[in-house]
Scaffold this motif. Sequence first.
Motif, PDB file in Angstrom:
ATOM      1  N   ARG A 210       0.912  -1.161   0.105  1.00  0.00           N
ATOM      2  CA  ARG A 210      -0.054  -0.067  -0.035  1.00  0.00           C
ATOM      3  C   ARG A 210       0.877   1.210  -0.156  1.00  0.00           C
ATOM      4  O   ARG A 210       1.526   1.577   0.915  1.00  0.00           O
ATOM      5  CB  ARG A 210      -1.008   0.004   1.234  1.00  0.00           C
ATOM      6  CG  ARG A 210      -1.871  -1.221   1.429  1.00  0.00           C
ATOM      7  CD  ARG A 210      -2.423  -1.100   2.910  1.00  0.00           C
ATOM      8  NE  ARG A 210      -3.709  -0.563   2.742  1.00  0.00           N
ATOM      9  CZ  ARG A 210      -4.467  -0.311   3.747  1.00  0.00           C
ATOM     10  NH1 ARG A 210      -4.274  -1.242   4.800  1.00  0.00           N
ATOM     11  NH2 ARG A 210      -5.489   0.515   3.884  1.00  0.00           N
ATOM     12  N   PRO A 211       1.116   1.812  -1.118  1.00  0.00           N
ATOM     13  CA  PRO A 211       2.191   2.992  -1.207  1.00  0.00           C
ATOM     14  C   PRO A 211       1.485   4.167  -0.924  1.00  0.00           C
ATOM     15  O   PRO A 211       0.356   4.713  -1.226  1.00  0.00           O
ATOM     16  CB  PRO A 211       2.286   2.981  -2.925  1.00  0.00           C
ATOM     17  CG  PRO A 211       1.099   2.487  -3.428  1.00  0.00           C
ATOM     18  CD  PRO A 211       0.467   1.579  -2.559  1.00  0.00           C
ATOM     19  N   GLU A 212       2.017   5.142  -0.214  1.00  0.00           N
ATOM     20  CA  GLU A 212       2.030   6.495   0.213  1.00  0.00           C
ATOM     21  C   GLU A 212       2.927   7.346  -0.035  1.00  0.00           C
ATOM     22  O   GLU A 212       3.783   6.959   0.815  1.00  0.00           O
ATOM     23  CB  GLU A 212       1.194   6.494   1.546  1.00  0.00           C
ATOM     24  CG  GLU A 212       0.656   7.925   1.724  1.00  0.00           C
ATOM     25  CD  GLU A 212      -0.433   7.791   2.695  1.00  0.00           C
ATOM     26  OE1 GLU A 212      -0.167   8.562   3.755  1.00  0.00           O
ATOM     27  OE2 GLU A 212      -1.515   7.369   2.648  1.00  0.00           O
ATOM     28  N   GLY A 213       3.028   8.290  -1.109  1.00  0.00           N
ATOM     29  CA  GLY A 213       4.473   8.901  -1.296  1.00  0.00           C
ATOM     30  C   GLY A 213       5.272   8.356  -2.489  1.00  0.00           C
ATOM     31  O   GLY A 213       5.058   7.277  -2.978  1.00  0.00           O
ATOM     32  N   LYS A 214       6.376   8.774  -2.644  1.00  0.00           N
ATOM     33  CA  LYS A 214       7.176   8.708  -3.948  1.00  0.00           C
ATOM     34  C   LYS A 214       8.478   8.412  -3.392  1.00  0.00           C
ATOM     35  O   LYS A 214       9.004   8.336  -2.296  1.00  0.00           O
ATOM     36  CB  LYS A 214       7.382   9.764  -4.723  1.00  0.00           C
ATOM     37  CG  LYS A 214       5.948  10.192  -5.373  1.00  0.00           C
ATOM     38  CD  LYS A 214       6.092  11.553  -6.419  1.00  0.00           C
ATOM     39  CE  LYS A 214       4.760  11.814  -6.939  1.00  0.00           C
ATOM     40  NZ  LYS A 214       4.807  12.969  -7.874  1.00  0.00           N
ATOM     41  N   GLY A 215       9.406   7.718  -4.367  1.00  0.00           N
ATOM     42  CA  GLY A 215      10.679   7.379  -4.113  1.00  0.00           C
ATOM     43  C   GLY A 215      10.822   6.052  -3.122  1.00  0.00           C
ATOM     44  O   GLY A 215      11.659   5.940  -2.469  1.00  0.00           O
ATOM     45  N   LEU A 216       9.965   5.201  -3.454  1.00  0.00           N
ATOM     46  CA  LEU A 216       9.976   3.997  -2.594  1.00  0.00           C
ATOM     47  C   LEU A 216      10.897   2.822  -3.134  1.00  0.00           C
ATOM     48  O   LEU A 216      10.992   3.020  -4.490  1.00  0.00           O
ATOM     49  CB  LEU A 216       8.655   3.496  -2.426  1.00  0.00           C
ATOM     50  CG  LEU A 216       7.547   4.265  -1.955  1.00  0.00           C
ATOM     51  CD1 LEU A 216       6.125   3.649  -1.703  1.00  0.00           C
ATOM     52  CD2 LEU A 216       8.076   4.820  -0.485  1.00  0.00           C
ATOM     53  N   SER A 217      11.396   2.196  -2.538  1.00  0.00           N
ATOM     54  CA  SER A 217      12.248   1.023  -2.866  1.00  0.00           C
ATOM     55  C   SER A 217      11.880  -0.075  -2.122  1.00  0.00           C
ATOM     56  O   SER A 217      11.553  -0.112  -0.920  1.00  0.00           O
ATOM     57  CB  SER A 217      13.603   1.346  -3.056  1.00  0.00           C
ATOM     58  OG  SER A 217      14.316   1.672  -1.943  1.00  0.00           O
ATOM     59  N   LEU A 218      12.370  -1.438  -2.471  1.00  0.00           N
ATOM     60  CA  LEU A 218      12.187  -2.612  -1.660  1.00  0.00           C
ATOM     61  C   LEU A 218      13.448  -3.283  -1.791  1.00  0.00           C
ATOM     62  O   LEU A 218      14.149  -3.613  -2.529  1.00  0.00           O
ATOM     63  CB  LEU A 218      11.087  -3.587  -2.629  1.00  0.00           C
ATOM     64  CG  LEU A 218      10.707  -4.841  -1.773  1.00  0.00           C
ATOM     65  CD1 LEU A 218      10.204  -4.373  -0.686  1.00  0.00           C
ATOM     66  CD2 LEU A 218      10.041  -5.532  -2.858  1.00  0.00           C
ATOM     67  N   LYS A 219      13.880  -3.556  -0.154  1.00  0.00           N
ATOM     68  CA  LYS A 219      15.228  -4.298   0.020  1.00  0.00           C
ATOM     69  C   LYS A 219      14.698  -5.874   0.530  1.00  0.00           C
ATOM     70  O   LYS A 219      14.084  -5.907   1.457  1.00  0.00           O
ATOM     71  CB  LYS A 219      15.961  -3.356   1.134  1.00  0.00           C
ATOM     72  CG  LYS A 219      17.449  -4.127   1.493  1.00  0.00           C
ATOM     73  CD  LYS A 219      18.066  -3.285   2.593  1.00  0.00           C
ATOM     74  CE  LYS A 219      19.157  -4.102   2.885  1.00  0.00           C
ATOM     75  NZ  LYS A 219      20.056  -3.138   4.009  1.00  0.00           N
ATOM     76  N   THR A 231      21.970 -13.645   0.386  1.00  0.00           N
ATOM     77  CA  THR A 231      21.605 -13.282  -0.998  1.00  0.00           C
ATOM     78  C   THR A 231      20.770 -11.856  -0.676  1.00  0.00           C
ATOM     79  O   THR A 231      20.044 -12.138   0.504  1.00  0.00           O
ATOM     80  CB  THR A 231      21.185 -14.085  -1.966  1.00  0.00           C
ATOM     81  OG1 THR A 231      20.921 -13.414  -2.986  1.00  0.00           O
ATOM     82  CG2 THR A 231      19.579 -14.570  -1.442  1.00  0.00           C
ATOM     83  N   SER A 232      20.748 -11.031  -1.424  1.00  0.00           N
ATOM     84  CA  SER A 232      19.912  -9.705  -1.165  1.00  0.00           C
ATOM     85  C   SER A 232      19.329  -9.218  -2.646  1.00  0.00           C
ATOM     86  O   SER A 232      20.041  -9.377  -3.552  1.00  0.00           O
ATOM     87  CB  SER A 232      20.681  -8.969  -0.420  1.00  0.00           C
ATOM     88  OG  SER A 232      21.742  -8.413  -0.700  1.00  0.00           O
ATOM     89  N   ASN A 233      18.658  -8.174  -2.404  1.00  0.00           N
ATOM     90  CA  ASN A 233      18.041  -7.667  -3.522  1.00  0.00           C
ATOM     91  C   ASN A 233      17.812  -6.137  -3.281  1.00  0.00           C
ATOM     92  O   ASN A 233      17.211  -5.997  -2.108  1.00  0.00           O
ATOM     93  CB  ASN A 233      17.139  -8.199  -4.371  1.00  0.00           C
ATOM     94  CG  ASN A 233      16.332  -7.756  -5.574  1.00  0.00           C
ATOM     95  OD1 ASN A 233      17.212  -7.478  -6.576  1.00  0.00           O
ATOM     96  ND2 ASN A 233      15.285  -7.132  -5.463  1.00  0.00           N
ATOM     97  N   PHE A 234      18.000  -5.247  -4.121  1.00  0.00           N
ATOM     98  CA  PHE A 234      17.471  -3.710  -3.923  1.00  0.00           C
ATOM     99  C   PHE A 234      16.629  -3.285  -5.180  1.00  0.00           C
ATOM    100  O   PHE A 234      17.329  -3.155  -6.236  1.00  0.00           O
ATOM    101  CB  PHE A 234      18.720  -2.905  -3.245  1.00  0.00           C
ATOM    102  CG  PHE A 234      18.044  -1.387  -2.922  1.00  0.00           C
ATOM    103  CD1 PHE A 234      17.675  -1.426  -1.766  1.00  0.00           C
ATOM    104  CD2 PHE A 234      17.914  -0.429  -3.940  1.00  0.00           C
ATOM    105  CE1 PHE A 234      17.614   0.116  -1.392  1.00  0.00           C
ATOM    106  CE2 PHE A 234      17.758   0.776  -3.572  1.00  0.00           C
ATOM    107  CZ  PHE A 234      17.358   0.976  -2.065  1.00  0.00           C
ATOM    108  N   SER A 235      15.454  -2.918  -5.189  1.00  0.00           N
ATOM    109  CA  SER A 235      14.684  -2.517  -6.293  1.00  0.00           C
ATOM    110  C   SER A 235      13.877  -1.205  -6.168  1.00  0.00           C
ATOM    111  O   SER A 235      13.117  -1.505  -5.117  1.00  0.00           O
ATOM    112  CB  SER A 235      13.846  -3.862  -6.891  1.00  0.00           C
ATOM    113  OG  SER A 235      14.454  -4.919  -7.004  1.00  0.00           O
TER     114      SER A 235
END
Length: 801
Positions: A210-219, A231-235
């Motif tokens: 549920r997004p609120e705002g901009k410039g979001l990323s997922l780690k 292992t890891s990921n940043f998107s």
Amino acid sequence: MRLLFICLVLSLFCCNYASAQSVRKTESFDANWKFMLGDDSLAKQPAFNDGKWRTLDLPHDWSIEGSFDEKNPTTQGEGGLPAGIGWYRKTFNVPSSAKDKNVFIDFDGVYRNSEVWINGHYFGKRPNGYISFSYDLTPYLNFGDRDNVIAVKVDNGDQPNSRWYSGSGIYRNVWLTTVNKTCFTKWGTFVTTPQISNNQASVHISTTIRPEGKGLSLKTTIYNEKGEAVTSNFSPLKNSSDTTLASAYNLTIKNPQFWSTDHPYLYKISLQIMQGSRVLDNITVNTGIRSFEFDAQKGFSLNGVHMKIKGVCMHHDLGALGATVNTQAIERQLQILKDMGCNAIRTSHNPPAPEFLDLCDKMGFLVMDEAFDMWAKKKTKHDYHEDWAQWHKRDLEDQILRDRNHPSVFIWSIGNEIREQFDSTGISIARELVRIVKNIDNTRPVTSALSESNPHKNFIYQSGALDLVGLNYHQEVYADFPKNYPGQKFIATETMSALETRGFYDTPTDTTRHWPQSSKVPFKQSNSEFAVTAYDNVAAYWGSTHEETWKVIKKYDFLSGLFIWTGFDYIGEPTPYPWPARSSYFGIADLAGFPKDVYYMYQSEWTNKPVLHLFPHWNWKPGQLVDVWAYYSQADEVELFLNGRSLGVKAKQGDELHINWKVKFEPGTLKIVSRKNGKIVLTQEIHTAGLPAKIELSADRKSINADGQDLSFVTVKVLDASGNIVPDADNLVDFKITGPAQITGTDNGSQISMESFKANHSKAFHGMCLLIAQAKKIGGTAIIYAQAKGLQPASLVLNVK
């Protein structure tokens, strides 16, 4: 300078970690509820005066606190305990710091017809007593010092509505979650492992936000069991005005550890929503890397290794605790089954508690996760068929969404002995339900437990929707399954229905009896004790003895395995006896968790450990001819001795699963010795017991946690002066606990006992009974006392940490 830099980096890391831990706050919401048994329509109002109501902690089952009575509307089939209507209320505060956040309440399960209000606002009704659900409290909360009042009405008054003991109340845990406006959606994350090899595993993660705002990323970071990141990921996430935002991606784990029933290895996946360096929300998902396959010729394999599914069916009650969920009680049941060699559980016939699946993941059990006991056609007057049309889609979706990340879950079952299998409505409904499941999770097979074994007469099978043919009973057709179901994959979803009473024996044992003989022949009571012999030679007419069906299952590779009815006795369905029988006779262990003799047959067949089990007891009339049975494994032969005289050496022949002698009773010692290659493996002695003289206490755990929930199960034995258990002892044992623990349940495994499970006493049943001690919320030393008239008392020290 270098040291200063390292300290600064560690400080920043710790701050970020602390932030990640604190952004989503999920806390138990179980403490200090008010409860009233009965109905009062004004109780939903915030200003209602509940000062005279009882204060208690959840989970809570009010039915188990009641008295057995055949006049209760729950009927004998449900155990004869009361039901009715009850109200719960809780007053609580929400800090001002939560004003800009979302606050959710999560109910793991309420039996049944729950209705929820917050500060007078009505959220709605969930009829299904086994489903988990949540509500967003945010718009209706008062923040700061102002009180909030939540009210829950539970209506289990329309009876009968179940074929077994259901319990009544908020019998599973309740949680309060506070989270930022930008957050992961509930049950919106799905982890699969589409490609697996010894060298690497591909982990596919899909999630909704549920997004609120901009410039979001997922780690995303995956940790092994040592807590090391593997292992890891940043998107970065695309900016969107949608109410939810979906993301899907793959990670790779090198040289993965596989999850199996022998080695249940779990990875931990941490997901964080980031806005710059700020963590907005975080969740953790446990996962196991495993592959499995059902094959029409070869049966079942896990991670490429062929194995039999050695399963049991389990109802949800926990004996003397009733439906009240308790993690330690579930773990005890699972450990008893694990020690027997069991590797799979069928949740008959409803979604289980979340804690149950967590434990199966951790302990290494495969799970057949079942949804319904009926569809639109009823089995009891007020069961789920009344809610089917409105709720089945939502309830099934919620079950699959909640449970799909558990590596233990390997089969979805859409129903048990559904009556629509006998008419064409079974075709359309089965297709609809399978479509619902597959839309959410297409990685697991779907089955339905079918009681009609003729493929040409079964409309659920004729639908073509099932991935796996699940047959209940009818072991006589298993050998011909490939001929009758060409190209189909097999699982015995329910088997046996063998009957036993722990510690009760009658002879001879040369024939198999069916009690009742059929649905058309009234059962004639065979003894005044309402008991069934513990030799494995009695079964309900629709089933078989344990040995009969297991011999077939183990013989053919295409028979992938079975689920036995049942692992434990349960409250309700006391086949074959009338009242005062109020609990089942089907279990491999009794209601108190004490193994019946057949437990050791399975242990000898299902484990690699040496087993030697001799029965029955050795207290009989002089000269009486007694059938003596023995189960053994890891040996070539066994030899029986009576008072030092050899009664002969025997070994299992052909497909035999036990050996037996007919022995004329004389007081003294019955001894058995197992040997392999001429060397002794195990010995066991049974002595003729004298009169009851003393009590012995033994705890499964002598140290428990001071959390108000942890349990110690204390086995109580009545012994003679020489320390032998007295097989016919029925002494009334009184209990007392001093210090930071309390009595939360007593039982003895008798299917006809009318004693309250909440009493501070219990009659011994065949020399044994059970006390369940529950920790309070303070530490210290608790002392358990047990005494009975004419017996030497006993005590036991319990450390409450």
